[in-house]
Design a protein around this motif. Structure first.
Motif, PDB file in Angstrom:
ATOM      1  N   ASN A 118       0.839  -1.204   0.000  1.00 10.20           N
ATOM      2  CA  ASN A 118       0.000   0.000   0.000  1.00 10.20           C
ATOM      3  C   ASN A 118       0.875   1.256   0.000  1.00 10.20           C
ATOM      4  OD1 ASN A 118      -2.428   1.506   0.152  1.00 10.20           O
ATOM      5  ND2 ASN A 118      -2.083   1.783   2.352  1.00 10.20           N
ATOM      6  N   GLU A 119       1.915   1.266   0.851  1.00 10.95           N
ATOM      7  CA  GLU A 119       2.815   2.410   0.914  1.00 10.95           C
ATOM      8  C   GLU A 119       3.615   2.557  -0.386  1.00 10.95           C
ATOM      9  OE1 GLU A 119       2.362   0.194   3.275  1.00 10.95           O
ATOM     10  OE2 GLU A 119       1.423   1.464   4.814  1.00 10.95           O
ATOM     11  N   SER A 120       3.988   1.416  -0.975  1.00  9.75           N
ATOM     12  CA  SER A 120       4.726   1.441  -2.244  1.00  9.75           C
ATOM     13  C   SER A 120       3.865   2.047  -3.351  1.00  9.75           C
ATOM     14  CB  SER A 120       5.148   0.028  -2.627  1.00  9.75           C
ATOM     15  OG  SER A 120       5.849   0.026  -3.841  1.00  9.75           O
ATOM     16  N   GLU A 121       2.592   1.673  -3.317  1.00  6.25           N
ATOM     17  CA  GLU A 121       1.649   2.236  -4.294  1.00  6.25           C
ATOM     18  C   GLU A 121       1.502   3.743  -4.102  1.00  6.25           C
ATOM     19  OE1 GLU A 121      -2.903   1.314  -5.798  1.00  6.25           O
ATOM     20  OE2 GLU A 121      -2.380   1.054  -3.693  1.00  6.25           O
ATOM     21  N   ASN A 122       1.373   4.175  -2.848  1.00  6.33           N
ATOM     22  CA  ASN A 122       1.228   5.611  -2.554  1.00  6.33           C
ATOM     23  C   ASN A 122       2.455   6.403  -3.023  1.00  6.33           C
ATOM     24  OD1 ASN A 122      -1.302   5.396  -1.393  1.00  6.33           O
ATOM     25  ND2 ASN A 122      -0.487   4.997   0.654  1.00  6.33           N
ATOM     26  N   SER A 123       3.645   5.837  -2.810  1.00 10.21           N
ATOM     27  CA  SER A 123       4.873   6.521  -3.237  1.00 10.21           C
ATOM     28  C   SER A 123       4.921   6.648  -4.760  1.00 10.21           C
ATOM     29  CB  SER A 123       6.105   5.757  -2.734  1.00 10.21           C
ATOM     30  OG  SER A 123       6.151   5.752  -1.325  1.00 10.21           O
ATOM     31  N   SER A 124       4.494   5.590  -5.442  1.00 11.66           N
ATOM     32  CA  SER A 124       4.477   5.627  -6.907  1.00 11.66           C
ATOM     33  C   SER A 124       3.514   6.689  -7.418  1.00 11.66           C
ATOM     34  CB  SER A 124       4.079   4.254  -7.471  1.00 11.66           C
ATOM     35  OG  SER A 124       4.987   3.264  -7.064  1.00 11.66           O
ATOM     36  N   VAL A 125       2.341   6.753  -6.804  1.00 13.71           N
ATOM     37  CA  VAL A 125       1.334   7.733  -7.234  1.00 13.71           C
ATOM     38  C   VAL A 125       1.794   9.150  -6.920  1.00 13.71           C
ATOM     39  CG1 VAL A 125      -1.011   8.549  -6.814  1.00 13.71           C
ATOM     40  CG2 VAL A 125      -0.574   6.108  -7.119  1.00 13.71           C
ATOM     41  N   GLU A 126       2.456   9.329  -5.765  1.00 17.68           N
ATOM     42  CA  GLU A 126       2.994  10.654  -5.431  1.00 17.68           C
ATOM     43  C   GLU A 126       4.003  11.090  -6.494  1.00 17.68           C
ATOM     44  OE1 GLU A 126       5.437  12.958  -1.842  1.00 17.68           O
ATOM     45  OE2 GLU A 126       4.767  10.876  -1.564  1.00 17.68           O
ATOM     46  N   ALA A 127       4.827  10.143  -6.940  1.00 13.19           N
ATOM     47  CA  ALA A 127       5.805  10.447  -7.997  1.00 13.19           C
ATOM     48  C   ALA A 127       5.100  10.816  -9.303  1.00 13.19           C
ATOM     49  CB  ALA A 127       6.720   9.250  -8.209  1.00 13.19           C
ATOM     50  N   LEU A 128       4.011  10.121  -9.622  1.00 17.62           N
ATOM     51  CA  LEU A 128       3.261  10.426 -10.850  1.00 17.62           C
ATOM     52  C   LEU A 128       2.647  11.822 -10.786  1.00 17.62           C
ATOM     53  CD1 LEU A 128       1.445   7.030 -11.563  1.00 17.62           C
ATOM     54  CD2 LEU A 128       3.105   8.159 -13.042  1.00 17.62           C
ATOM     55  N   LYS A 129       2.147  12.201  -9.625  1.00 19.55           N
ATOM     56  CA  LYS A 129       1.564  13.546  -9.466  1.00 19.55           C
ATOM     57  C   LYS A 129       2.629  14.625  -9.662  1.00 19.55           C
ATOM     58  CE  LYS A 129      -2.257  12.226  -6.410  1.00 19.55           C
ATOM     59  NZ  LYS A 129      -2.801  12.303  -5.030  1.00 19.55           N
ATOM     60  N   LEU A 130       3.810  14.365  -9.095  1.00 22.91           N
ATOM     61  CA  LEU A 130       4.903  15.322  -9.302  1.00 22.91           C
ATOM     62  C   LEU A 130       5.311  15.380 -10.771  1.00 22.91           C
ATOM     63  CD1 LEU A 130       7.225  14.588  -6.228  1.00 22.91           C
ATOM     64  CD2 LEU A 130       5.839  16.624  -6.611  1.00 22.91           C
ATOM     65  N   LEU A 131       5.263  14.218 -11.423  1.00 22.39           N
ATOM     66  CA  LEU A 131       5.662  14.145 -12.828  1.00 22.39           C
ATOM     67  C   LEU A 131       4.732  14.972 -13.711  1.00 22.39           C
ATOM     68  CD1 LEU A 131       7.813  12.759 -14.577  1.00 22.39           C
ATOM     69  CD2 LEU A 131       6.207  10.881 -14.937  1.00 22.39           C
ATOM     70  N   ASP A 132       3.462  15.048 -13.328  1.00 28.53           N
ATOM     71  CA  ASP A 132       2.501  15.852 -14.091  1.00 28.53           C
ATOM     72  C   ASP A 132       2.842  17.334 -14.070  1.00 28.53           C
ATOM     73  OD1 ASP A 132       1.068  13.642 -14.809  1.00 28.53           O
ATOM     74  OD2 ASP A 132      -0.392  13.810 -13.184  1.00 28.53           O
ATOM     75  N   GLN A 133       3.627  17.745 -13.073  1.00 24.94           N
ATOM     76  CA  GLN A 133       3.965  19.167 -12.936  1.00 24.94           C
ATOM     77  C   GLN A 133       5.308  19.520 -13.586  1.00 24.94           C
ATOM     78  OE1 GLN A 133       3.956  19.953  -8.700  1.00 24.94           O
ATOM     79  NE2 GLN A 133       2.099  18.738  -8.385  1.00 24.94           N
ATOM     80  N   VAL A 134       6.026  18.492 -14.036  1.00 23.02           N
ATOM     81  CA  VAL A 134       7.383  18.710 -14.537  1.00 23.02           C
ATOM     82  C   VAL A 134       7.359  19.114 -16.003  1.00 23.02           C
ATOM     83  CG1 VAL A 134       9.567  17.557 -15.091  1.00 23.02           C
ATOM     84  CG2 VAL A 134       8.461  17.165 -12.903  1.00 23.02           C
ATOM     85  N   LYS A 135       8.211  20.087 -16.323  1.00 29.59           N
ATOM     86  CA  LYS A 135       8.452  20.450 -17.721  1.00 29.59           C
ATOM     87  C   LYS A 135       9.850  19.955 -18.088  1.00 29.59           C
ATOM     88  CE  LYS A 135       5.464  24.517 -17.845  1.00 29.59           C
ATOM     89  NZ  LYS A 135       5.385  25.985 -18.072  1.00 29.59           N
ATOM     90  N   ALA A 136       9.859  18.856 -18.794  1.00 26.30           N
ATOM     91  CA  ALA A 136      11.138  18.251 -19.178  1.00 26.30           C
ATOM     92  C   ALA A 136      10.991  17.638 -20.554  1.00 26.30           C
ATOM     93  CB  ALA A 136      11.557  17.201 -18.148  1.00 26.30           C
ATOM     94  N   SER A 137      12.091  17.100 -21.078  1.00 27.57           N
ATOM     95  CA  SER A 137      12.044  16.487 -22.404  1.00 27.57           C
ATOM     96  C   SER A 137      11.147  15.255 -22.372  1.00 27.57           C
ATOM     97  CB  SER A 137      13.451  16.092 -22.855  1.00 27.57           C
ATOM     98  OG  SER A 137      13.961  15.081 -22.015  1.00 27.57           O
ATOM     99  N   ASP A 138      10.593  14.914 -23.531  1.00 31.20           N
ATOM    100  CA  ASP A 138       9.675  13.778 -23.621  1.00 31.20           C
ATOM    101  C   ASP A 138      10.336  12.479 -23.165  1.00 31.20           C
ATOM    102  OD1 ASP A 138       7.715  15.407 -24.557  1.00 31.20           O
ATOM    103  OD2 ASP A 138       8.026  14.944 -26.671  1.00 31.20           O
ATOM    104  N   SER A 139      11.605  12.298 -23.510  1.00 33.23           N
ATOM    105  CA  SER A 139      12.284  11.045 -23.164  1.00 33.23           C
ATOM    106  C   SER A 139      12.375  10.865 -21.650  1.00 33.23           C
ATOM    107  CB  SER A 139      13.683  11.017 -23.783  1.00 33.23           C
ATOM    108  OG  SER A 139      14.465  12.106 -23.310  1.00 33.23           O
ATOM    109  N   ILE A 140      12.631  11.967 -20.920  1.00 33.47           N
ATOM    110  CA  ILE A 140      12.720  11.891 -19.450  1.00 33.47           C
ATOM    111  C   ILE A 140      11.361  11.559 -18.849  1.00 33.47           C
ATOM    112  CG2 ILE A 140      13.122  13.258 -17.354  1.00 33.47           C
ATOM    113  CD1 ILE A 140      15.304  14.747 -18.901  1.00 33.47           C
TER     114      ILE A 140
END
Length: 550
Positions: free
Chosen positions: A87-109
């Motif tokens: 459950n905690e592993s899932e939460n950490s992954s989703v937190e990372a995905l939410k942060l990723l939605d805010q990132v402006k980076a190259s498509d490959s990254i």
């Protein structure tokens, strides 16, 4: 025994206080703790790595280094998954995905990070035996994966999801794809892994080739010195012989796997090897203990799953729906534009075709009329004049016979007729008057020419080409009447139906059998050239009629 995350975190804090400092301070901290995650040697290795990356993540967020925080969260999620806190592993992954939605980076990254996170969520759901959900994540990854390495990894994980569902046929299809691609790339490690996995699945369906595939994969791994791969091959051979109740062979490979685990001091390898050895143990108490602990672990894992990824998906559903709507509207507008342009080009082509066709026809008719005028002028200037001069000379000669003079006079009259029939029509004059003069010129003491409603036609709106065709055709009909029909009366009735002019001709002559040749054929050709029609009707001793529509 797995405990709550709060207790887990307290344990980590305690372990971190008693943790030994690495002997080699020169080793980069990130690399050191990274190696602890994937090759733990002590019970405290994973907890130490968790503390390090958790602190680093917090610092990265303070420094607004979002990409680094996302990478830290990915490693934290891997640690949590290894320890069993799904459950905690899932939460950490989703937190990372939410942060990723805010990132402006190259498509490959962005793609690389999403591939890793979605793949990890797929692993979590496989551990929870939620295979359909896991396959859904793997499918999402395949939609965005860019490199062959990424695609191969996801296909391998999806194949194991099918394998764990006992959908062996689907798993074989996936492993065959990986094997063929590995051969194309000549990647020995990948070839060995594909053969090993393919043999494992084939063994469940009792394929004769299963054992040889596993052993071939093992040989390649041994030749490469790939210890982790050899360990996996031993476990698969253990499972192969265990399924066939060949206990001695199964124990042989399980112990070889345990030897590798002990040599490498890998806790995870040791756990896997010991688990197989416990399965092969005949002690009823050990068998029962294994069954109970597996059941309890499964129940706890299922209860602890919070479906954070579903919440993440729902949170982004509106955003995706709006993006899809905008995309659909844009595609719809583009489609309408393309259709409009296509219709415009199509109509333009048709319009241009008819314009060119009309222009060609007009030019052709004009050339015919010019030719007729030239012939008329030539006949008048060269033939008629010559005959006229000959007649003058013959009149001066008293010995000339009268009948020769009559013949020459007849020739002269004919040439004048030809010239008149093909002479230029002057459209600057009133066409109604020109046409009326033409028709009345055929009237004499023997023939009465009658016209009706000619003045009701708006001749000013009629093109010169049509006027020329009407003039010449009526001239042809009247000449035919004068020469052949022996008519006493000729009647021409003019009318208009919408945009069409209708001219009906009738005489009371001797009539004939209608044959479209000579003058009649010329008349029909002229009318067709201006998109009109002409019909003829006649019977012997019952006159002649013609109907013109232009």
């Amino acid at each position: 025994m797995k405990t709550s995350f709060l207790f887990f975190y307290l344990c980590i804090t305690t372990f971190s206080c008693i943790e030994d400092v690495p002997a080699q301070q020169s080793i980069d901290s990130s690399y050191y703790y990274y190696s602890l995650i994937f090759n733990p040697k002590k019970n405290t290795d994973l907890t130490s790595a968790f503390v390090f990356y958790n602190n680093q993540k917090n610092q990265s967020l303070i420094e607004k280094d979002t990409l680094k925080a996302i990478n830290d969260l990915r490693l934290i999620a891997i640690i949590q998954n290894k320890i069993g806190f799904l459950n905690e592993s899932e939460n950490s992954s989703v937190e990372a995905l939410k942060l990723l939605d805010q990132v402006k980076a190259s498509d490959s990254i962005i793609v690389e990070a999403k591939v890793g996170l979605f793949n990890h969520l797929g692993k979590i759901y496989r551990n929870l035996e939620l295979y359909d959900k896991a396959i859904e994540f793997y499918n999402n990854v395949l939609d965005i994966a860019q490199t062959q390495s990424q695609i191969t990894t996801i296909l391998n994980n999806r194949a194991f999801a099918y394998y764990e569902q006992k959908k062996y046929d689907l798993a074989i299809i996936e492993f065959n794809k990986i094997y063929k691609q590995s051969l194309l790339n000549n990647n020995k490690k990948s070839i060995a892994r594909a053969l090993d996995n393919l043999g494992l699945v084939q063994s469940k369906l009792n394929y004769p080739v299963a054992l040889s595939n596993i052993k071939e994969g093992l040989k390649i791994r041994e030749d490469l010195g790939y210890v982790t791969g050899v360990f996996t091959s031993y476990l698969h051979l253990t499972e192969y012989y265990k399924d066939r109740n060949q206990k001695n062979n199964a124990l042989f490979y399980a112990k070889k796997a345990l030897d590798i685990a002990n040599t490498s001091k890998s806790l995870t390898k040791k756990e896997s090897a010991l688990s197989f050895l416990m399965d092969l143990n005949d002690n009823p108490e050990i068998i029962e203990f294994k069954r109970i602990t597996d059941s309890i672990s499964k129940v706890r894992l299922t209860q602890k799953n919070g479906y954070a990824s579903i919440i993440y998906d729902l949170g982004n559903e509106t955003k995706r729906a709006n993006e899809n709507k905008l995309k659909e509207e844009k595609e719809k507008r583009l489609k309408l534009w393309y259709q409009a342009i296509g219709i415009f080009i199509f109509l333009g082509a048709i319009f241009l075709y008819f314009i060119l066709r009309s222009k060609y026809k007009k030019n052709k008719i004009e050339q015919i009329y010019k030719t007729e005028t030239r012939i008329s002028k030539k006949v008048h200037d060269e033939v008629a004049n010559e005959i006229y001069h000959a007649m003058i000379k013959l009149q001066d000669d008293s010995n000339t016979k009268e009948e020769i003079l009559d013949d020459l006079e007849d020739i002269y009259s004919k040439t004048r007729e030809i010239s008149k029939e093909n002479s230029t029509i002057d459209f600057t004059e009133n066409f109604e008057s020109l046409l009326n003069d033409l028709l009345l010129s055929y009237e004499d003491t023997k023939v009465n020419v009658i016209t009706r409603n000619m003045n009701k036609i708006n001749w000013g709106s009629v093109s010169d080409l049509k006027k020329t065709a009407i003039y010449r055709v009526l001239q042809e009909l009247m000449t035919n009447m004068k020469k052949h029909s022996k008519a006493s009366n000729a009647v021409l009735h003019f009318s208009k139906l919408r945009n069409r002019i209708i001219i009906e001709y009738k005489d009371d002559g001797v009539g004939c059998i209608v044959k479209k040749k000579g003058g009649l054929q010329n008349a029909e050709n002229r009318i067709k050239q201006v998109n009109g029609t002409i019909t003829f009707e006649s019977q012997i001793n019952n006159g002649f009629t013609a109907k013109i529509i232009v």
